[in-house]
Design a protein around this motif. Structure first.
Motif, PDB file in Angstrom:
ATOM      1  N   MET A  35      43.449  21.335  -0.545  1.00 34.34           N
ATOM      2  CA  MET A  35      44.678  21.537   0.252  1.00 34.34           C
ATOM      3  C   MET A  35      45.951  20.554  -0.374  1.00 34.34           C
ATOM      4  N   PRO A  36      46.110  20.917  -1.530  1.00 31.63           N
ATOM      5  CA  PRO A  36      47.190  20.230  -2.275  1.00 31.63           C
ATOM      6  C   PRO A  36      48.656  19.764  -1.564  1.00 31.63           C
ATOM      7  N   ARG A  37      49.053  18.623  -1.730  1.00 30.95           N
ATOM      8  CA  ARG A  37      50.475  18.360  -1.213  1.00 30.95           C
ATOM      9  C   ARG A  37      51.359  18.706  -2.369  1.00 30.95           C
ATOM     10  N   SER A  38      51.040  19.207  -3.623  1.00 27.10           N
ATOM     11  CA  SER A  38      51.804  19.546  -4.590  1.00 27.10           C
ATOM     12  C   SER A  38      50.757  20.052  -5.663  1.00 27.10           C
ATOM     13  N   ASP A  39      51.328  20.809  -6.467  1.00 26.40           N
ATOM     14  CA  ASP A  39      50.628  21.484  -7.520  1.00 26.40           C
ATOM     15  C   ASP A  39      50.011  20.194  -8.539  1.00 26.40           C
ATOM     16  N   GLY A  40      48.767  20.260  -8.660  1.00 23.84           N
ATOM     17  CA  GLY A  40      48.353  19.382  -9.400  1.00 23.84           C
ATOM     18  C   GLY A  40      47.712  18.118  -8.741  1.00 23.84           C
ATOM     19  N   HIS A  41      47.601  18.183  -7.332  1.00 22.32           N
ATOM     20  CA  HIS A  41      47.023  17.050  -6.439  1.00 22.32           C
ATOM     21  C   HIS A  41      45.770  16.904  -6.707  1.00 22.32           C
ATOM     22  N   THR A  42      45.387  15.628  -7.291  1.00 26.50           N
ATOM     23  CA  THR A  42      43.971  15.562  -7.676  1.00 26.50           C
ATOM     24  C   THR A  42      43.202  14.309  -7.232  1.00 26.50           C
ATOM     25  N   LEU A  43      42.048  14.420  -7.053  1.00 24.42           N
ATOM     26  CA  LEU A  43      41.256  13.261  -6.303  1.00 24.42           C
ATOM     27  C   LEU A  43      40.343  12.692  -7.222  1.00 24.42           C
ATOM     28  N   ILE A  44      40.295  11.403  -7.327  1.00 25.53           N
ATOM     29  CA  ILE A  44      39.311  10.684  -8.272  1.00 25.53           C
ATOM     30  C   ILE A  44      38.443   9.972  -7.201  1.00 25.53           C
ATOM     31  N   ILE A  45      37.146  10.230  -7.222  1.00 28.73           N
ATOM     32  CA  ILE A  45      36.210   9.549  -6.355  1.00 28.73           C
ATOM     33  C   ILE A  45      35.197   8.422  -7.129  1.00 28.73           C
ATOM     34  N   THR A  46      34.521   7.834  -6.790  1.00 28.44           N
ATOM     35  CA  THR A  46      33.743   6.744  -7.248  1.00 28.44           C
ATOM     36  C   THR A  46      32.590   7.381  -7.119  1.00 28.44           C
ATOM     37  N   LYS A  47      31.454   7.198  -8.025  1.00 25.09           N
ATOM     38  CA  LYS A  47      30.031   7.621  -7.684  1.00 25.09           C
ATOM     39  C   LYS A  47      29.293   6.470  -6.988  1.00 25.09           C
ATOM     40  N   GLU A  48      29.911   5.348  -6.420  1.00 23.90           N
ATOM     41  CA  GLU A  48      29.303   4.346  -5.834  1.00 23.90           C
ATOM     42  C   GLU A  48      29.056   4.880  -4.430  1.00 23.90           C
ATOM     43  N   GLN A  49      28.369   4.399  -3.467  1.00 29.75           N
ATOM     44  CA  GLN A  49      28.202   4.791  -2.059  1.00 29.75           C
ATOM     45  C   GLN A  49      29.099   3.992  -1.447  1.00 29.75           C
ATOM     46  N   ALA A  50      30.310   3.975  -1.479  1.00 32.46           N
ATOM     47  CA  ALA A  50      31.442   3.007  -1.042  1.00 32.46           C
ATOM     48  C   ALA A  50      32.222   3.950   0.113  1.00 32.46           C
ATOM     49  N   GLU A  51      32.369   3.721   1.316  1.00 34.61           N
ATOM     50  CA  GLU A  51      33.022   4.516   2.229  1.00 34.61           C
ATOM     51  C   GLU A  51      34.574   3.933   2.055  1.00 34.61           C
ATOM     52  N   SER A  52      34.963   2.909   1.578  1.00 33.41           N
ATOM     53  CA  SER A  52      36.312   2.443   1.337  1.00 33.41           C
ATOM     54  C   SER A  52      36.369   1.535   0.151  1.00 33.41           C
TER      55      SER A  52
END
Length: 141
Positions: A35-52
């Protein structure tokens, strides 16, 4: 609140839910927001089990931000943006909706407003084409 191993990003990390993957290493997974806010809106997630941010290890956080720093200009260039908005939310009150540490790279073009947050799913064909452009840029094309 304890980390929920069944959140959508944890399921992506386990391969239970598909994504438009752009990059992956031992510590992070990078993909397009559906659900991008602009073209190319990307998410980078950690592989750690970290909520925040607060549960992440210093080393894990450093690795996450190193990927953000490396990929942001390439994503910007791939979609022809003038700049990028880097966003990271901690807790529901701050706007976090998936409780797994992640960072948004949102390309910005001069004079082009952002789409409303979570307003509409992008067409999968459009997302796939955008992902191809970004992957080509990441590969050095």
């Amino acid at each position: 609140m304890p980390y929920d191993p069944d959140n959508i990003f944890a399921k992506m990390l386990r391969g239970e839910i598909p994504c438009n993957k752009l990059y992956e290493d031992d510590d992070t997974l990078v993909f397009l927001d559906i659900m991008p806010r602009s073209d190319g809106h990307t998410l980078i997630i950690t592989k750690e089990q970290a909520e925040s941010l607060f549960e992440a290890s210093p080393g894990g956080l450093a690795k996450l931000m190193a990927v953000v720093q490396t990929l942001a200009p390439k994503i910007r260039d791939a979609v022809g943006a003038d700049g990028v908005l880097i966003a990271q939310f901690n807790g529901a009150a701050a706007g976090q909706t998936v409780f797994h540490l992640h960072v948004h790279i949102i390309p910005r073009k001069e004079g082009e407003p952002l789409r409303p947050e979570g307003a509409q799913r992008a067409d999968q064909t459009v997302l796939a084409a955008t992902a191809e452009k970004i992957r080509a840029k990441l590969a050095g094309d």
